[in-house]
Design an enzyme around this catalytic site. Structure first.
Site, mmCIF file in Angstrom:
data_model
loop_
_atom_site.group_PDB
_atom_site.id
_atom_site.type_symbol
_atom_site.label_atom_id
_atom_site.label_comp_id
_atom_site.label_asym_id
_atom_site.label_seq_id
_atom_site.Cartn_x
_atom_site.Cartn_y
_atom_site.Cartn_z
ATOM 1 N N ASP A 487 0.839 -1.203 0.000
ATOM 2 C CA ASP A 487 0.000 0.000 0.000
ATOM 3 C C ASP A 487 0.877 1.257 0.000
ATOM 4 O O ASP A 487 2.074 1.204 0.308
ATOM 5 C CB ASP A 487 -0.889 -0.050 1.251
ATOM 6 N N ASP A 557 -10.802 1.823 -3.655
ATOM 7 C CA ASP A 557 -11.385 1.504 -2.353
ATOM 8 C C ASP A 557 -12.901 1.518 -2.428
ATOM 9 O O ASP A 557 -13.578 1.156 -1.465
ATOM 10 C CB ASP A 557 -10.925 2.521 -1.301
HETATM 11 C C1 DGJ Z 1 -5.832 1.928 1.751
HETATM 12 C C2 DGJ Z 1 -6.196 0.722 0.926
HETATM 13 O O1 DGJ Z 1 -6.659 1.112 -0.327
HETATM 14 C C3 DGJ Z 1 -7.228 -0.109 1.666
HETATM 15 O O2 DGJ Z 1 -7.611 -1.204 0.886
HETATM 16 C C4 DGJ Z 1 -6.653 -0.547 2.995
HETATM 17 O O3 DGJ Z 1 -5.598 -1.437 2.782
HETATM 18 C C5 DGJ Z 1 -6.204 0.653 3.796
HETATM 19 N N1 DGJ Z 1 -5.334 1.511 3.043
HETATM 20 C C6 DGJ Z 1 -5.506 0.219 5.053
HETATM 21 O O4 DGJ Z 1 -4.980 1.276 5.754
#
Ligand code: DGJ
Length: 761
Positions: A487, A557
């Protein structure tokens, strides 16, 4: 000289590359400069001098008198700086006297049958990295005043109709030169299509949870385009330009598509002048970029890939999909079906422990899911986003017995184990930051701006990369871990590296990107079977550069299936379905509050890597049964979805009511067709769809294989009588022209899957 579809006619001064359906040609203008001559539909290798005669070369005398006029009106291939060309320059170099005039004269060419990989950067390749049999034309340009040698590389991917371009800059002079801009591609081309209509510009913009939104704009006078200046690619703009005819559809219209294989700042512009043409340019954004090149040193600019389609957007998408699947994505998972995963982020956020994860895994396993991915919150003392990034050791208060126990129990259950990291980041509240505050990117004496309460590590530094790599390796060795979600959740700001002298601070952002690539390369070399999924607050670093390291990227997301219709349509225009992270989540959806039928959520996620992101222990037995059916469908159709040709048939974004796309096997024997009744409409009994991509001569049987309005028990009953589900038999030509009629369902967000299979006459 002709070699492997590269033809250089020295008498005419024409250098050209051919692919199956396109020709790309350059010319030596006035015997001095490299001009852009032609890019478009494939043309015979005629004597092209008739065309050049129309753009009359200037006499030596006239050129002397009116050099600036010549520079400002010639179609160039890689324009320099400060020589009279008022358009966007591709390269600008400052010498020791502060002079920036960069005058690139044509020097010569070479042809090779292979394409070298780019040191430290993503790069397309031939059959596999290291065996790169792709015909490549190299053209040298030289600035005699500074000793700068610029080599342009053009590689022709014949079947995919793609030209890959890149640039190497070598300092053959005697003093340091400072590169202030080195774009990767530039091209002067007509502003109008073959019908004489002004080209338009297609780009994709977005924001968090709303990535990949299509934008079409007129190309007016002046400069227009997209860029990133936050240190990485972002969700605001894709590093892509589509220059297309007005009204281009999936099957009609001309389009030139350019993509940048890079994950940092980029500039992608189209500039229209008052004459007749446009200049297209793409490369590392010149803002916040400079690079000192000592004598003998070389700078490698990242690659741009370009395709031209004379038959609409669909062909462009399929060319990029094939290129990326065959010649960019690498590693153990390149051609493999990925495990169906369940990620605990939307199920638990930070609130989980070993027992909770195991209960999710147990139920998931029963339903056919193959891997548990433990998301953010397992390390340091992280129970919210405010701490511990950088402290890559397990929080044993939450995960008693550590990863060894969790991993062991998952293995015993027959489940794979995946884990989340955000390697480039540090929380000010962390052991790492307390010990090494200088590891963070920050200006000495000034408070750095935080985002999600975190700072960015200076991964341009080798010692910082070593720290990250050691921490991650230790974790990955402590249990059987098959997958990493990498991430990256903030912009780069407060630019300063403690490791660079004042005069080289402009190198930080590019060195940062090289550092990220180096880390991912090291990880993949040390753990060659690891499945890596990149992510950046969803799709904020979804770019072709990252695909070189991870075969899949988390698309957004926003897991609301309705929103995903447009997000995935945008992403699929540029990227293969096999690379799009797509999960089924709960309703009301956590981002939008919307309710979409469970089956529809599954149908939409099938057009990506497929997985779940929910607390499966809280679902009903009927939903569990639907998951069993969905995981079975994934196994049945993923080979087709991953490897087939994508055809968009109808777009909800365009018609406002329904969406339809299909994936056809390369041999055209099978198709999976997804139809989504997005919005119901009174007095609309059915929709008519013409099915593209099938072989007109072949006979097909059309079966309805799943319907969101069907309850699981009805489906089980129907499954026994396969032939009952055959709706019709018809030739590809019939299905393409007379089409298929899809009855409308009651309610919004309903969907249906069809399998279309070749049958004997
Ligand atoms: C951002 C990501 O896009 C999410 O899927 C998740 O992993 C969060 N960060 C976790 O902090």
């Amino acid at each position: 000289m002709t070699k492997n579809n590269i033809l250089v006619d020295e008498a005419q001064g024409i250098l050209r590359l051919d692919t199956a359906n396109t020709t790309y040609a350059m010319n030596i203008s006035n015997g001095l400069y490299l001009g852009h001559f032609y890019y478009g539909a494939k043309i015979p290798s005629d004597d092209l001098s008739y065309k050049r005669a129309l753009t009359t070369p200037m006499s030596e005398e006239a050129l002397k008198k009116d050099f600036c006029v010549y520079m400002d009106s010639t179609d160039f291939e890689y324009p320099g700086w400060g020589t009279g060309d008022s358009r966007e320059g591709a390269i600008k170099v400052r010498d020791g006297n502060g002079v920036t005039r960069t005058n690139l004269l044509y020097k010569g060419y070479r042809i090779s049958s292979s394409k070298a990989l780019l040191p430290g950067l993503p790069s397309t390749f031939g059959t596999k990295p290291g065996e790169s049999e792709v015909p490549t034309l190299q053209i040298d340009l030289e600035d005699p005043d500074t000793g700068l040698l610029v080599t342009l590389f053009y590689s022709a991917f014949y079947e995919e109709d793609v030209i890959a371009r890149r640039v190497e800059v070598r300092n053959n002079g005697k003093e340091d030169l400072v590169l202030e801009r080195v774009l990767s591609a530039s091209m002067d081309m007509p502003a109008v299509d073959r019908d004489g209509r002004d080209f338009e510009l297609l780009t994709f913009y977005g924001i968090w949870a709303r990535e990949f939104t299509r934008d079409v704009r007129a190309i007016g006078f002046g400069k227009t385009g997209v860029q990133s200046i936050i240190g990485k690619t972002n969700n605001k703009n894709q590093p892509f330009l589509g220059i297309m005819s007005k009204g281009t559809t999936q099957e009609q219209g001309e389009i030139y598509g350019l993509q940048f294989l890079y994950s940092g700042n980029f500039a992608s512009y189209v500039e229209k002048g008052p004459n007749r043409g446009i200049r297209v340019s793409m490369g590392i954004h010149p803002e916040e970029f400079s690079w000192t090149l000592a004598p003998g040193e070389v700078f490698y600019a990242p690659e741009v890939v370009m395709t031209y389609s004379s038959c609409g957007l669909g062909k462009m998408s399929r060319s990029f999909h094939d290129l990326f699947r065959k010649h960019l994505i690498r590693g153990a998972w390149k051609d493999k079906k990925r495990p169906i995963l369940i990620n605990n982020w939307e199920a638990t956020y930070f609130d989980f422990d070993t027992e909770k994860l195991l209960s999710i895994a147990k139920k998931a396993k029963e339903c056919g899911i193959e891997m548990l991915v433990m998301d953010d919150g397992w390390f340091g003392k992280r129970n919210d986003p405010d701490s511990s990034l950088g402290d890559w050791w397990v929080n044993e208060e939450k995960l008693q017995g550590g990863l060894a126990r969790l991993g062991g129990e998952l293995e015993a259950m027959g489940m794979k184990f995946g884990i989340w990291f955000e390697p480039e980041m540090v929380s000010p509240d962390s052991e790492l930051y307390r010990a090494h505050p200088d590891y963070a990117i920050a200006v000495p004496g000034r408070e750095p701006s935080r985002s999600r309460n975190q700072l960015v590590l200076d991964v341009s530094r080798e010692d910082v990369r070593d720290y990250i790599f050691t921490g991650m390796s230790k974790v990955l060795k402590s249990a059987k871990i098959s997958y990493v979600k990498w991430d990256m959740n903030r912009h780069l700001t407060d630019l300063y590296s403690a490791a660079l002298p004042a005069g080289r601070q402009g190198e930080l952002l590019h060195r940062f990107v090289l550092g990220v690539y180096d880390l991912q390369e090291r990880l993949l070399s040390a753990f060659p079977d690891l499945l890596l999924e990149n992510c950046s607050s969803g799709g904020a670093r979804f770019d072709p550069g990252m695909l070189y390291y991870s075969p899949q990227i988390w698309t957004s997301d926003d897991t609301d299936a309705y929103e995903r219709i447009h997000v995935q349509e945008g992403a699929q225009t540029l990227y293969p379905l096999s690379s799009l992270g797509a999960h089924v989540s709960v309703c009301p959806n956590h981002v939008t509050g919307r309710i979409v039928p469970f089956k529809t959520r599954g149908h939409i996620a099938l057009a990506g890597t497929f997985g779940y992101e929910l607390d499966i222990t809280k679902l009903s037995s009927e939903e569990h049964e639907m998951i069993r059916q969905q995981t079975a469908m994934y196994h049945e159709y993923n080979d087709l979805i991953r490897t087939g040709d994508y055809y968009r048939i109808a777009s909800y974004q365009e018609n406002g009511f329904y969406d339809c796309y299909g994936v056809v096997s390369k041999d055209k024997s099978e198709m999976l067709l997804t139809f989504i009744h997005v919005m119901n409409q009174p007095c609309m009994p059915e929709r008519w769809i013409c099915i593209k991509g099938l072989d007109p001569e072949k006979l097909y049987a059309v079966e309805q294989i799943d319907d969101s309005t069907e309850v699981p028990s009805q489906k089980a009953e129907k499954a026994s009588s396969d032939s009952d589900r055959v709706l019709c038999k018809a030739h590809g030509a019939t299905l393409a022209n007379a089409g298929l009629v899809v009855p409308c369902r009651y309610g919004d967000f309903q969907s249906v899957l069809y399998r279309i299979r070749e049958v004997k006459e």
